[in-house]
Enzyme design. Structure first.
Site, PDB file in Angstrom:
ATOM      1  CE  LYS A  80      59.376  67.924  29.405  1.00  0.00           C
ATOM      2  NZ  LYS A  80      59.326  67.138  28.139  1.00  0.00           N
ATOM      3  CB  SER A 155      59.169  69.933  25.650  1.00  0.00           C
ATOM      4  OG  SER A 155      58.902  68.589  26.019  1.00  0.00           O
ATOM      5  CB  SER A 179      60.306  66.298  24.346  1.00  0.00           C
ATOM      6  OG  SER A 179      59.415  67.082  23.590  1.00  0.00           O
TER       7      SER A 179
END
Length: 442
Positions: A80, A155, A179
């Site tokens: 990420k 996210s 997330s």
């Protein structure tokens, strides 16, 4: 070789150990798949091909010499875009951090690299990690595996999609309120949220440091166990002999079924039935402390997030997607007294939860009460964006508030996950229970 991109990370590692899969060829296969994918620029913010190939060559040499560093040595994964990586932009999905290039790897990336994991690159995410929907018009919105116009979940949106579409063997994400688990659930993956503090956050762009956690998005519970060990340089959880027969599971009833949509509710009922058929005991559990804790989120999450980012945000608020900006600014008027009082109350509620959950192997609930919403409607209807985002994160946030590790499993119904919550800092026990549940669900 194209079959490799759909294998579990564990099976890839076993193939490397047997000499059936070459790490360089495996890396090249993934890099080729990324390059050929029409949505690659919506999924990866940066592809680190040179680094990946160099790491793969090292893994290949170690495999040939019988000196593999671990079961995932040579397996390619994505990261990420909030994990610092040397010489590669790390912008956390935000124009506020455009051009930010760290000169060190995040500590978890360093540890994983020492274990032999191959870094394919960085994946897109919700802006500064402050949305469960995965919608990011300021950078990129990855496609959901079930439709390019559907929200991917956030996210860790690109992390999930990179795995779901065969562009990484595993994704490494972060979870502050859901997330890791929401995008995993919406893309039919297994996602592990670790206990806060279990994995170090050095070199991880923060959102709310007291709630931020690191965890994998993967194709199996076994993959999550192997990746957790690689991220912390520890021992792999023993999943051998795990069985659903004899498990004692609590099905949380408080709040988590409010406003649930028809398909997730049906998937939940079918999943519980399968667990019971496999020999698990599932007992309904009310927990009024959950109903009291959830409204504290505004004081706890938004106050800390705004406290961390206020100066950066207010220097250039026009660089932010308006709903994200508004959510951050929700913490602007939270007083220090309210923040401290909320934390003190939460600690009491956590104790009530732990006492109630004692005697259960895990607590169950639907991972999300809704399905991936349409991105166009989210962009054009501000009220809908707010209500869907809050609903999306409500169930997952229970684990963050109560300080628990949690894992979401695919149920067999697209975009519907089953979440299991364990005991703080006992991910090994949770993974074992999840492995048993996975057998029943599959």
């Amino acid at each position: 070789m194209q079959d490799w991109i759909w294998m579990t990370a564990a099976d890839l590692g076993r193939g490397i150990a047997r000499g059936e899969i070459g790490p360089v060829a495996l890396c090249e296969t993934y890099l080729g798949a990324i390059q050929a994918h029409p949505d690659r620029e919506r999924i990866y913010s940066a592809v680190t091909a040179d680094r990946a190939l160099a790491e793969a060559r090292g893994a290949e040499q170690r495999a040939a010499a019988g000196m593999r560093r671990g079961p995932l040595d040579g397996v390619p994964v994505s990261w990420k875009d909030l994990f610092d990586s040397t010489g590669t932009p790390t912008e956390a999905g935000s124009k506020l951090l455009a051009g930010r290039v760290p000169d060190h790897d995040a500590r978890v990336l360093e540890t994983a690299t020492r274990a032999g994991l191959v870094c394919l690159g960085k994946t897109h995410m919700s802006e500064l990690a402050f949305s469960g929907l995965g919608l990011n018009p300021m950078a990129a919105t990855p496609p959901n595996r079930h439709g390019a116009g559907l929200a991917p979940g956030g996210s860790s949106s690109g992390a999930a999609v990179s795995v779901a579409l065969g562009l990484a063997a595993c994704g490494i994400g972060s979870d502050t309120g859901g997330s890791v688990r929401v995008p995993s659930a919406w893309n039919d993956l297994v996602g592990l949220k670790t206990t806060a503090g279990r994995l170090p956050l050095d070199g991880v762009v923060p959102l709310c440091e007291r709630f931020d956690t690191v965890g994998p998005l993967a194709r199996s519970v076994e993959d999550c166990a192997l990746v957790l060990a690689a991220l912390e340089g520890g021992r792999v959880a023993d999943l051998g002999g795990a069985t659903p027969k004899g498990l004692r599971l609590a099905a949380l009833q408080t709040v988590v079924f409010d406003d649930i949509r028809e398909t997730p509710e049906k998937a939940w009922n079918e999943s519980v039935a399968r667990l019971r058929d496999a020999g698990a005991e599932v007992v309904e559990m009310d927990a009024p402390e959950v109903a009291e804790a959830l409204p504290l989120s505004g004081n706890l999450f938004t106050a800390e997030a705004y406290g961390i980012w206020a100066e950066t945000i207010e220097a250039a608020p026009d660089k932010m997607f308006a709903p994200i900006l508004e959510r951050f600014r929700g913490g602007r008027d939270v007083t220090a007294a309210s923040y401290v009082a909320a934390w003190r109350r939460l600690e009491v509620l956590r104790q009530a939860w732990h006492a109630r959950a004692t005697g259960f192997d895990a607590v169950l609930m639907p991972s999300a009460p809704n399905l991936p919403p349409d991105c166009a409607r989210l962009l054009n209807d501000g009220d809908y964006y707010v209500t869907e985002n809050l609903l999306t994160l409500r169930n997952t946030r229970v684990a963050n508030l109560m300080g628990l590790p949690a894992i979401t499993l695919p149920t067999g119904t697209p975009s519907c996950g089953l979440m299991l919550c364990g005991r703080p800092n006992d991910e090994e026990a949770l993974l074992r229970v999840a492995s048993a549940a996975e057998m029943a669900l599959r």
